[in-house]
Design a protein around this motif. Structure first.
Motif, PDB file in Angstrom:
ATOM      1  N   MET A 167     -82.276 -24.001  47.793  1.00 54.59           N
ATOM      2  CA  MET A 167     -82.257 -23.651  46.364  1.00 54.59           C
ATOM      3  C   MET A 167     -83.660 -23.281  45.927  1.00 54.59           C
ATOM      4  N   PRO A 168     -83.822 -22.167  45.181  1.00 55.01           N
ATOM      5  CA  PRO A 168     -85.165 -21.771  44.741  1.00 55.01           C
ATOM      6  C   PRO A 168     -85.806 -22.846  43.866  1.00 55.01           C
ATOM      7  N   TYR A 169     -87.102 -23.043  44.048  1.00 58.46           N
ATOM      8  CA  TYR A 169     -87.833 -24.025  43.255  1.00 58.46           C
ATOM      9  C   TYR A 169     -87.982 -23.539  41.818  1.00 58.46           C
ATOM     10  N   ASP A 170     -87.790 -24.439  40.871  1.00 56.95           N
ATOM     11  CA  ASP A 170     -87.958 -24.135  39.446  1.00 56.95           C
ATOM     12  C   ASP A 170     -88.734 -25.287  38.810  1.00 56.95           C
ATOM     13  N   ARG A 171     -89.978 -25.018  38.479  1.00 57.71           N
ATOM     14  CA  ARG A 171     -90.827 -26.064  37.884  1.00 57.71           C
ATOM     15  C   ARG A 171     -90.192 -26.678  36.655  1.00 57.71           C
ATOM     16  N   ASP A 172     -89.604 -25.836  35.810  1.00 63.96           N
ATOM     17  CA  ASP A 172     -89.068 -26.321  34.543  1.00 63.96           C
ATOM     18  C   ASP A 172     -87.895 -27.283  34.739  1.00 63.96           C
ATOM     19  N   VAL A 173     -87.172 -27.138  35.839  1.00 63.89           N
ATOM     20  CA  VAL A 173     -86.081 -28.072  36.123  1.00 63.89           C
ATOM     21  C   VAL A 173     -86.642 -29.465  36.375  1.00 63.89           C
ATOM     22  N   VAL A 174     -87.694 -29.551  37.180  1.00 68.80           N
ATOM     23  CA  VAL A 174     -88.310 -30.846  37.469  1.00 68.80           C
ATOM     24  C   VAL A 174     -88.847 -31.478  36.184  1.00 68.80           C
ATOM     25  N   VAL A 175     -89.580 -30.686  35.418  1.00 67.93           N
ATOM     26  CA  VAL A 175     -90.170 -31.192  34.177  1.00 67.93           C
ATOM     27  C   VAL A 175     -89.078 -31.677  33.226  1.00 67.93           C
ATOM     28  N   SER A 176     -88.020 -30.893  33.087  1.00 74.13           N
ATOM     29  CA  SER A 176     -86.918 -31.259  32.202  1.00 74.13           C
ATOM     30  C   SER A 176     -86.247 -32.553  32.644  1.00 74.13           C
ATOM     31  N   CYS A 177     -86.069 -32.714  33.946  1.00 72.97           N
ATOM     32  CA  CYS A 177     -85.420 -33.928  34.466  1.00 72.97           C
ATOM     33  C   CYS A 177     -86.253 -35.176  34.192  1.00 72.97           C
ATOM     34  N   ILE A 178     -87.552 -35.090  34.392  1.00 65.02           N
ATOM     35  CA  ILE A 178     -88.426 -36.242  34.154  1.00 65.02           C
ATOM     36  C   ILE A 178     -88.486 -36.569  32.660  1.00 65.02           C
ATOM     37  N   LYS A 179     -88.600 -35.544  31.831  1.00 66.05           N
ATOM     38  CA  LYS A 179     -88.610 -35.774  30.374  1.00 66.05           C
ATOM     39  C   LYS A 179     -87.319 -36.443  29.930  1.00 66.05           C
ATOM     40  N   ARG A 180     -86.197 -35.936  30.418  1.00 69.00           N
ATOM     41  CA  ARG A 180     -84.896 -36.491  30.023  1.00 69.00           C
ATOM     42  C   ARG A 180     -84.773 -37.940  30.488  1.00 69.00           C
ATOM     43  N   HIS A 181     -85.275 -38.227  31.672  1.00 67.04           N
ATOM     44  CA  HIS A 181     -85.230 -39.590  32.198  1.00 67.04           C
ATOM     45  C   HIS A 181     -86.001 -40.544  31.283  1.00 67.04           C
ATOM     46  N   TYR A 182     -87.201 -40.165  30.898  1.00 67.08           N
ATOM     47  CA  TYR A 182     -88.008 -41.007  30.019  1.00 67.08           C
ATOM     48  C   TYR A 182     -87.382 -41.130  28.634  1.00 67.08           C
ATOM     49  N   ASP A 183     -86.846 -40.029  28.130  1.00 63.92           N
ATOM     50  CA  ASP A 183     -86.210 -40.069  26.810  1.00 63.92           C
ATOM     51  C   ASP A 183     -85.002 -40.994  26.806  1.00 63.92           C
ATOM     52  N   LEU A 184     -84.256 -41.029  27.910  1.00 63.61           N
ATOM     53  CA  LEU A 184     -83.127 -41.954  28.014  1.00 63.61           C
ATOM     54  C   LEU A 184     -83.608 -43.394  27.925  1.00 63.61           C
ATOM     55  N   LEU A 185     -84.686 -43.711  28.621  1.00 58.76           N
ATOM     56  CA  LEU A 185     -85.210 -45.079  28.611  1.00 58.76           C
ATOM     57  C   LEU A 185     -85.765 -45.462  27.241  1.00 58.76           C
TER      58      LEU A 185
END
Length: 280
Positions: free
Chosen positions: A1-19
């Motif tokens: 799967m092609p790398y997408d920086r914004d996907v990683v950033v979005s996932c980490i932000k969402r993880h922290y926002d959930l907590l």
């Protein structure tokens, strides 16, 4: 799967926002990057260059949020026995006091084992699930403390401890695991016995009280965060007070038994006669 920086950033932000939404993570602990990303003065770019990380890795780290409390007694775990990495200057293992040993503590690979320039861990810990991001292939290697593939090449240690997954899929599953309280965030309050904020399996004894109260106070659809934290603190204080009372009662009973025993001994000795009872 092609790398997408914004996907990683979005996932980490969402993880922290959930907590944060779960009344676990203090929002003030999250260090959020400016729109253009962290500058060279803020991000430990020189250290990343020493570690021979690629430009793509550096670009990713420029745009990630970090936690100011990611280690030691006041830390917030981001998963079970797992801490977040912080690549900003003077934070975590990149503080001057620890910097020379940082790569040894932040890398999940053994001494002398190297990982490709396009890979970077986003979490750390002795028994952690290490979120090893591969920016070359656009995947994540969630490395655990156990060997999962003994056939992996010796020069690819990350393959021994993990199976590759798509980044978005992995963090979607992790999000669902926490939101449904399979893994439970356990925050510190007054009355806590823990030293830091921890994430625990739902079967763990430490998960039972927060799990019950999260549900009682409306998680996830109508969560009353302030009421939840107040109730969590009060139940912990009440439990600690009861425990203190039980200990004090146990001490009192032991002292009472000791007094009775001493009194009986004195009484027996006094009935045995005294020296002045001898006939003259």
């Amino acid at each position: 799967m092609p790398y997408d920086r914004d996907v990683v950033v979005s996932c980490i932000k969402r993880h922290y926002d959930l907590l944060v939404r779960m009344a676990y993570l203090d929002p003030d602990t999250i260090l959020r990057p400016p729109p253009e990303g962290w500058s060279d003065e803020q991000l430990a770019v020189d250290t990343l260059q020493e570690w021979k990380r690629s430009d793509r890795v550096t670009d990713l780290l420029r745009h990630l949020p970090y936690l100011s409390k990611n280690m030691f007694d006041d830390k917030y775990e981001v998963y079970v026995v797992t801490e977040a990495c912080n690549y900003l200057r003077n934070y975590g293992w990149l503080e001057d006091a620890y910097k020379k040993d940082a790569i040894r503590y932040m890398s999940p690979c053994g001494e002398g084992e190297e990982i490709p320039a396009g890979m970077i861990p986003l979490s750390q810990g002795n028994e952690a699930t290490v979120w090893m991001i591969d920016t070359d292939q656009g995947i994540i290697w969630p490395m655990g403390p156990y060997i999962v593939d003994r056939s992996a090449p010796e020069d690819q240690p990350w393959r021994r401890a993990a199976k590759p997954q798509e980044i978005q899929q992995y963090f979607d599953e992790l999000y669902n695991e926490i939101e449904t309280l399979v893994t439970v965030p356990v925050p510190l309050t007054r009355g806590s016995y823990a030293w830091y904020n921890e994430m625990v399996d739902h079967r763990d004894n430490n998960a039972q009280l927060p799990k019950r109260l999260l549900k009682e106070y409306g998680w996830p659809s109508a969560f009353r965060k302030a009421e939840y934290l107040k109730a969590l603190e009060q139940e912990r204080l009440d439990a600690k007070q009861k425990e203190t009372g039980r200990k004090e009662e146990a001490v009192r009973k032991r002292a009472q038994r000791r007094f009775i025993a001493v009194d009986k001994t004195y009484d027996l000795r006094s009935k045995g006669g005294s020296a002045d009872s001898t006939e003259k």
